[in-house]
Write a protein that holds these residues in place. Structure first.
Motif, PDB file in Angstrom:
ATOM      1  N   GLU A 226       0.820  -1.213   0.000  1.00 28.60           N
ATOM      2  CA  GLU A 226       0.000   0.000   0.000  1.00 28.60           C
ATOM      3  C   GLU A 226       0.853   1.263   0.000  1.00 28.60           C
ATOM      4  O   GLU A 226       0.362   2.346  -0.283  1.00 28.60           O
ATOM      5  CB  GLU A 226      -0.931  -0.008   1.218  1.00 28.60           C
ATOM      6  N   ARG A 227       2.111   1.137   0.352  1.00 37.21           N
ATOM      7  CA  ARG A 227       3.064   2.275   0.383  1.00 37.21           C
ATOM      8  C   ARG A 227       2.608   3.395   1.309  1.00 37.21           C
ATOM      9  O   ARG A 227       2.786   4.568   1.031  1.00 37.21           O
ATOM     10  CB  ARG A 227       3.315   2.819  -1.014  1.00 37.21           C
ATOM     11  N   ARG A 228       2.000   3.024   2.440  1.00 35.93           N
ATOM     12  CA  ARG A 228       1.588   4.018   3.433  1.00 35.93           C
ATOM     13  C   ARG A 228       2.700   4.273   4.442  1.00 35.93           C
ATOM     14  O   ARG A 228       2.645   5.225   5.211  1.00 35.93           O
ATOM     15  CB  ARG A 228       0.321   3.557   4.122  1.00 35.93           C
ATOM     16  N   LEU A 229       3.690   3.403   4.444  1.00 34.31           N
ATOM     17  CA  LEU A 229       4.881   3.533   5.282  1.00 34.31           C
ATOM     18  C   LEU A 229       6.093   3.364   4.374  1.00 34.31           C
ATOM     19  O   LEU A 229       6.005   2.752   3.313  1.00 34.31           O
ATOM     20  CB  LEU A 229       4.929   2.442   6.360  1.00 34.31           C
ATOM     21  N   PHE A 230       7.219   3.933   4.789  1.00 32.67           N
ATOM     22  CA  PHE A 230       8.455   3.660   4.066  1.00 32.67           C
ATOM     23  C   PHE A 230       9.592   3.562   5.067  1.00 32.67           C
ATOM     24  O   PHE A 230       9.487   4.025   6.197  1.00 32.67           O
ATOM     25  CB  PHE A 230       8.730   4.725   2.994  1.00 32.67           C
ATOM     26  N   GLU A 231      10.656   2.914   4.631  1.00 34.05           N
ATOM     27  CA  GLU A 231      11.814   2.747   5.498  1.00 34.05           C
ATOM     28  C   GLU A 231      12.741   3.937   5.317  1.00 34.05           C
ATOM     29  O   GLU A 231      13.082   4.309   4.194  1.00 34.05           O
ATOM     30  CB  GLU A 231      12.579   1.466   5.152  1.00 34.05           C
ATOM     31  N   TYR A 232      13.128   4.519   6.446  1.00 35.01           N
ATOM     32  CA  TYR A 232      14.140   5.567   6.399  1.00 35.01           C
ATOM     33  C   TYR A 232      14.840   5.654   7.744  1.00 35.01           C
ATOM     34  O   TYR A 232      14.434   5.016   8.717  1.00 35.01           O
ATOM     35  CB  TYR A 232      13.550   6.932   5.986  1.00 35.01           C
TER      36      TYR A 232
END
Length: 172
Positions: free
Chosen positions: A57-63
């Motif tokens: 869903e791409r509601r979170l991303f890793e950073y």
């Protein structure tokens, strides 16, 4: 029942936003840190839910939010500042000895980005055949040069984690 499940999912997503970020730690004694913290804050949940939020869903991303973390996409502008700063002025205390090395790696960085552009998402191991200047050795740690370079390209915001195979990040 469907409405209750959806409501529960929405509540958990809102609760996740209150957390701000969820540190990812691949080391585990009982379970991965991100799953333990999410369980302690949000209650019992399907572990695949976090993967769906981040990688489908791409509601979170890793950073890098004090450490590798899952963060809400709504917070991307907050992290964009750090990405831009790291591109133009990576003058963090720990990184100063590596500035010349990073400049020498610019052709390799270009090749990494070109391969991802041409081939799609790739793991770090896909880049080990590329030329890489020797990494300066400092302190008690022995870093893998290519892994460090790909992590730096990630911190600069040129690539993000598309998904994971186990603990391995697949870059895009």
């Amino acid at each position: 029942l469907t409405v209750l499940r959806m409501h529960s999912r929405v509540d958990r997503l809102l609760s996740f936003h209150h957390l701000g970020c969820l540190q990812i730690d691949p080391l585990r004694a009982v379970e991965n840190t991100q799953l333990l913290v999410a369980w302690s804050r949000l209650g019992d949940f399907d572990h695949a839910w976090l993967d769906r939020l981040a990688y489908e869903e791409r509601r979170l991303f890793e950073y890098w939010a004090h450490a590798a973390s899952l963060v809400p996409v709504e917070d991307a502008p907050l992290h964009r500042y750090r990405m831009e700063r790291f591109r133009t002025d990576p003058d963090y205390e720990w990184f100063r000895p590596y500035l010349d090395w990073l400049r020498a790696c610019e052709p390799t960085i270009g090749r990494i980005l070109a391969r991802i552009e041409a081939e799609g998402p790739l793991p770090t191991r896909a880049f080990y055949s590329l030329p890489l200047p020797a990494l300066p050795r400092r302190g008690w740690t022995e870093r893998d040069g290519m892994r460090m370079l790909v992590d730096l390209v990630w911190q600069q915001g040129h690539i993000l984690t598309s998904h994971r195979h186990g603990r391995a990040r697949i870059w895009d």
